[in-house]
Design a protein around this motif. Structure first.
Motif, PDB file in Angstrom:
ATOM      1  N   CYS A   1      62.022   5.802   8.778  1.00 23.47           N
ATOM      2  CA  CYS A   1      62.377   4.747   7.814  1.00 23.47           C
ATOM      3  C   CYS A   1      63.511   3.852   8.343  1.00 23.47           C
ATOM      4  O   CYS A   1      64.504   3.618   7.656  1.00 23.47           O
ATOM      5  CB  CYS A   1      62.667   5.326   6.426  1.00 23.47           C
ATOM      6  N   ASP A   2      63.322   3.379   9.556  1.00 23.56           N
ATOM      7  CA  ASP A   2      64.274   2.465  10.195  1.00 23.56           C
ATOM      8  C   ASP A   2      65.668   3.042  10.391  1.00 23.56           C
ATOM      9  O   ASP A   2      66.644   2.309  10.520  1.00 23.56           O
ATOM     10  CB  ASP A   2      64.380   1.137   9.428  1.00 23.56           C
ATOM     11  N   LYS A   3      65.753   4.348  10.373  1.00 21.90           N
ATOM     12  CA  LYS A   3      67.048   4.973  10.639  1.00 21.90           C
ATOM     13  C   LYS A   3      66.944   5.823  11.892  1.00 21.90           C
ATOM     14  O   LYS A   3      65.885   6.389  12.180  1.00 21.90           O
ATOM     15  CB  LYS A   3      67.459   5.906   9.485  1.00 21.90           C
ATOM     16  N   ASP A   4      68.062   5.932  12.585  1.00 20.66           N
ATOM     17  CA  ASP A   4      68.189   6.919  13.646  1.00 20.66           C
ATOM     18  C   ASP A   4      68.822   8.144  13.020  1.00 20.66           C
ATOM     19  O   ASP A   4      69.893   8.043  12.405  1.00 20.66           O
ATOM     20  CB  ASP A   4      69.120   6.402  14.748  1.00 20.66           C
ATOM     21  N   ILE A   5      68.159   9.270  13.158  1.00 22.40           N
ATOM     22  CA  ILE A   5      68.673  10.492  12.547  1.00 22.40           C
ATOM     23  C   ILE A   5      69.004  11.489  13.652  1.00 22.40           C
ATOM     24  O   ILE A   5      68.143  11.835  14.464  1.00 22.40           O
ATOM     25  CB  ILE A   5      67.640  11.060  11.553  1.00 22.40           C
TER      26      ILE A   5
ATOM     27  N   TYR B   1      79.513  11.597  21.384  1.00 17.84           N
ATOM     28  CA  TYR B   1      78.860  12.905  21.299  1.00 17.84           C
ATOM     29  C   TYR B   1      79.690  13.872  20.453  1.00 17.84           C
ATOM     30  O   TYR B   1      79.168  14.621  19.633  1.00 17.84           O
ATOM     31  CB  TYR B   1      78.659  13.457  22.709  1.00 17.84           C
ATOM     32  N   MET B   2      81.009  13.838  20.661  1.00 14.80           N
ATOM     33  CA  MET B   2      81.880  14.719  19.881  1.00 14.80           C
ATOM     34  C   MET B   2      81.830  14.349  18.399  1.00 14.80           C
ATOM     35  O   MET B   2      81.851  15.223  17.527  1.00 14.80           O
ATOM     36  CB  MET B   2      83.315  14.640  20.408  1.00 14.80           C
ATOM     37  N   MET B   3      81.729  13.052  18.113  1.00 12.80           N
ATOM     38  CA  MET B   3      81.610  12.602  16.729  1.00 12.80           C
ATOM     39  C   MET B   3      80.306  13.141  16.140  1.00 12.80           C
ATOM     40  O   MET B   3      80.282  13.653  15.009  1.00 12.80           O
ATOM     41  CB  MET B   3      81.656  11.065  16.710  1.00 12.80           C
ATOM     42  N   LEU B   4      79.207  13.048  16.904  1.00 18.90           N
ATOM     43  CA  LEU B   4      77.912  13.547  16.411  1.00 18.90           C
ATOM     44  C   LEU B   4      77.991  15.047  16.126  1.00 18.90           C
ATOM     45  O   LEU B   4      77.521  15.516  15.092  1.00 18.90           O
ATOM     46  CB  LEU B   4      76.810  13.274  17.438  1.00 18.90           C
ATOM     47  N   CYS B   5      78.591  15.787  17.044  1.00 22.92           N
ATOM     48  CA  CYS B   5      78.728  17.241  16.850  1.00 22.92           C
ATOM     49  C   CYS B   5      79.475  17.542  15.559  1.00 22.92           C
ATOM     50  O   CYS B   5      79.093  18.426  14.794  1.00 22.92           O
ATOM     51  CB  CYS B   5      79.517  17.880  18.001  1.00 22.92           C
ATOM     52  N   ARG B   6      80.541  16.790  15.344  1.00 19.23           N
ATOM     53  CA  ARG B   6      81.371  17.022  14.162  1.00 19.23           C
ATOM     54  C   ARG B   6      80.576  16.709  12.889  1.00 19.23           C
ATOM     55  O   ARG B   6      80.540  17.488  11.946  1.00 19.23           O
ATOM     56  CB  ARG B   6      82.608  16.137  14.252  1.00 19.23           C
TER      57      ARG B   6
ATOM     58  N   HIS C   1      74.927  18.491   8.645  1.00 19.45           N
ATOM     59  CA  HIS C   1      73.596  18.772   9.229  1.00 19.45           C
ATOM     60  C   HIS C   1      72.938  17.558   9.877  1.00 19.45           C
ATOM     61  O   HIS C   1      72.096  17.694  10.745  1.00 19.45           O
ATOM     62  CB  HIS C   1      72.633  19.374   8.194  1.00 19.45           C
ATOM     63  N   PHE C   2      73.274  16.351   9.395  1.00 22.97           N
ATOM     64  CA  PHE C   2      72.651  15.151   9.950  1.00 22.97           C
ATOM     65  C   PHE C   2      73.686  14.068  10.158  1.00 22.97           C
ATOM     66  O   PHE C   2      74.720  14.054   9.501  1.00 22.97           O
ATOM     67  CB  PHE C   2      71.603  14.580   8.973  1.00 22.97           C
ATOM     68  N   TYR C   3      73.367  13.172  11.073  1.00 27.03           N
ATOM     69  CA  TYR C   3      74.121  11.925  11.128  1.00 27.03           C
ATOM     70  C   TYR C   3      73.084  10.811  11.150  1.00 27.03           C
ATOM     71  O   TYR C   3      72.177  10.809  11.992  1.00 27.03           O
ATOM     72  CB  TYR C   3      75.011  11.871  12.369  1.00 27.03           C
ATOM     73  N   ILE C   4      73.188   9.911  10.175  1.00 32.31           N
ATOM     74  CA  ILE C   4      72.146   8.894  10.001  1.00 32.31           C
ATOM     75  C   ILE C   4      72.756   7.515  10.198  1.00 32.31           C
ATOM     76  O   ILE C   4      73.807   7.202   9.638  1.00 32.31           O
ATOM     77  CB  ILE C   4      71.545   8.992   8.579  1.00 32.31           C
ATOM     78  N   MET C   5      72.099   6.713  11.012  1.00 32.59           N
ATOM     79  CA  MET C   5      72.582   5.337  11.172  1.00 32.59           C
ATOM     80  C   MET C   5      71.390   4.390  11.267  1.00 32.59           C
ATOM     81  O   MET C   5      70.273   4.808  11.564  1.00 32.59           O
ATOM     82  CB  MET C   5      73.472   5.217  12.411  1.00 32.59           C
ATOM     83  N   ASN C   6      71.626   3.110  10.966  1.00 36.31           N
ATOM     84  CA  ASN C   6      70.560   2.136  11.108  1.00 36.31           C
ATOM     85  C   ASN C   6      70.110   2.095  12.559  1.00 36.31           C
ATOM     86  O   ASN C   6      70.929   2.137  13.468  1.00 36.31           O
ATOM     87  CB  ASN C   6      71.052   0.749  10.688  1.00 36.31           C
ATOM     88  N   SER C   7      68.799   2.014  12.747  1.00 32.99           N
ATOM     89  CA  SER C   7      68.289   1.963  14.121  1.00 32.99           C
ATOM     90  C   SER C   7      68.695   0.660  14.771  1.00 32.99           C
ATOM     91  O   SER C   7      68.372  -0.401  14.261  1.00 32.99           O
ATOM     92  CB  SER C   7      66.762   1.995  14.125  1.00 32.99           C
ATOM     93  N   PRO C   8      69.419   0.768  15.875  1.00 26.67           N
ATOM     94  CA  PRO C   8      69.645  -0.487  16.605  1.00 26.67           C
ATOM     95  C   PRO C   8      68.318  -0.908  17.226  1.00 26.67           C
ATOM     96  O   PRO C   8      67.485  -0.054  17.531  1.00 26.67           O
ATOM     97  CB  PRO C   8      70.660  -0.093  17.672  1.00 26.67           C
ATOM     98  N   ARG C   9      68.111  -2.193  17.361  1.00 21.55           N
ATOM     99  CA  ARG C   9      66.904  -2.653  18.031  1.00 21.55           C
ATOM    100  C   ARG C   9      66.966  -2.208  19.479  1.00 21.55           C
ATOM    101  O   ARG C   9      67.926  -2.523  20.173  1.00 21.55           O
ATOM    102  CB  ARG C   9      66.869  -4.174  18.030  1.00 21.55           C
TER     103      ARG C   9
END
Ligand SMILES: [Zn+2]
Length: 225
Positions: A11-15, A189-194, A200-208
């Motif tokens: 759904c247009d997100k990067d998860i 990467y450390m931010m994602l791990c945190r 459990h997830f980190y969700i952001m709008n998909s960059p083109r």
């Protein structure tokens, strides 16, 4: 925490997460039996065991904040490996040859693997350079700003460049070209791990994304033919 992280798109997100869930954490659609449009991509861990990377420049992060503020002047610890993974690094008490302690760091390989001549002389260069006569002719003592581990590693890198008849790298050039891009990736990467360990997830709008991903700078070696 160093679990492997994957990224999938829905759904247009990067998860970002550690495993593909049963349903999309954003829109709630169940994945059971259905396939994702794109296969999940694994996000490479930017940290590795420095003792297993020969002829490399190493940056050992201590805390997140140190990484974030890194600008080539902060007190991050850096070193250079010999061909056996012994880490040469300079501290207040002189040059150390560490056989352990650099198991989780950012490793920047310096030498193109087919430069056999350089590799065969690497250990000798490093050992000679590290003797005080070369690295520290004036017997200057350690100085946080001007005579520290970063200066030591950069000066060694430049000495080897000189043996290859190549121009020296300025501190700024070296930092911006070789060090900062890796630090940024490690910080992300450390931010994602945190985030993943908390939510459990980190969700952001998909960059083109371009159909061709930008080439990685990972392959750049300071010493290449
Ligand atoms: Zn979704």
């Amino acid at each position: 925490m160093d679990k492997s992280i994957i990224r999938f798109n829905h759904c247009d997100k990067d998860i970002f997460c550690c495993f593909v869930p049963d349903e999309c954490p954003e829109c709630g659609v169940r994945f059971s039996g259905k396939r994702l449009e794109e296969a999940p991509v694994s996000i490479p861990n930017p940290f590795s065991n420095g003792h297993k990377v020969p002829c490399a420049f190493l940056v050992a992060p201590t805390e997140d904040s140190v990484l974030r503020d890194f600008d080539g002047h902060s007190d991050l610890h850096t070193g250079v490996t010999n061909t056996n993974g012994v880490v040469y690094n300079y501290t207040r008490t002189g040059v150390h040859r560490d056989h352990q302690g650099w198991e989780r760091c950012i490793c920047i390989p310096l030498v193109q693997p087919d430069m056999f001549n350089l590799i065969s002389q690497w250990d000798e260069y490093l050992e000679k350079f590290s003797s005080a006569q070369m690295w520290d002719p004036l017997w200057q003592s350690f100085h946080e700003e001007t005579h520290n581990c970063y200066n030591y590693t950069l000066m060694f890198i430049n000495c080897v460049l000189a043996t290859q008849s190549k121009p020296a790298l300025s501190k700024k050039e070296f930092t911006h070209t070789f060090v900062l891009p890796r630090i940024r990736r490690a910080t992300k990467y450390m931010m994602l791990c945190r985030e993943i360990s908390q939510n459990h997830f980190y969700i952001m709008n998909s960059p083109r994304r371009n159909s061709q991903e930008a080439p990685s700078e990972e392959d750049d070696r300071i010493y290449s033919t």
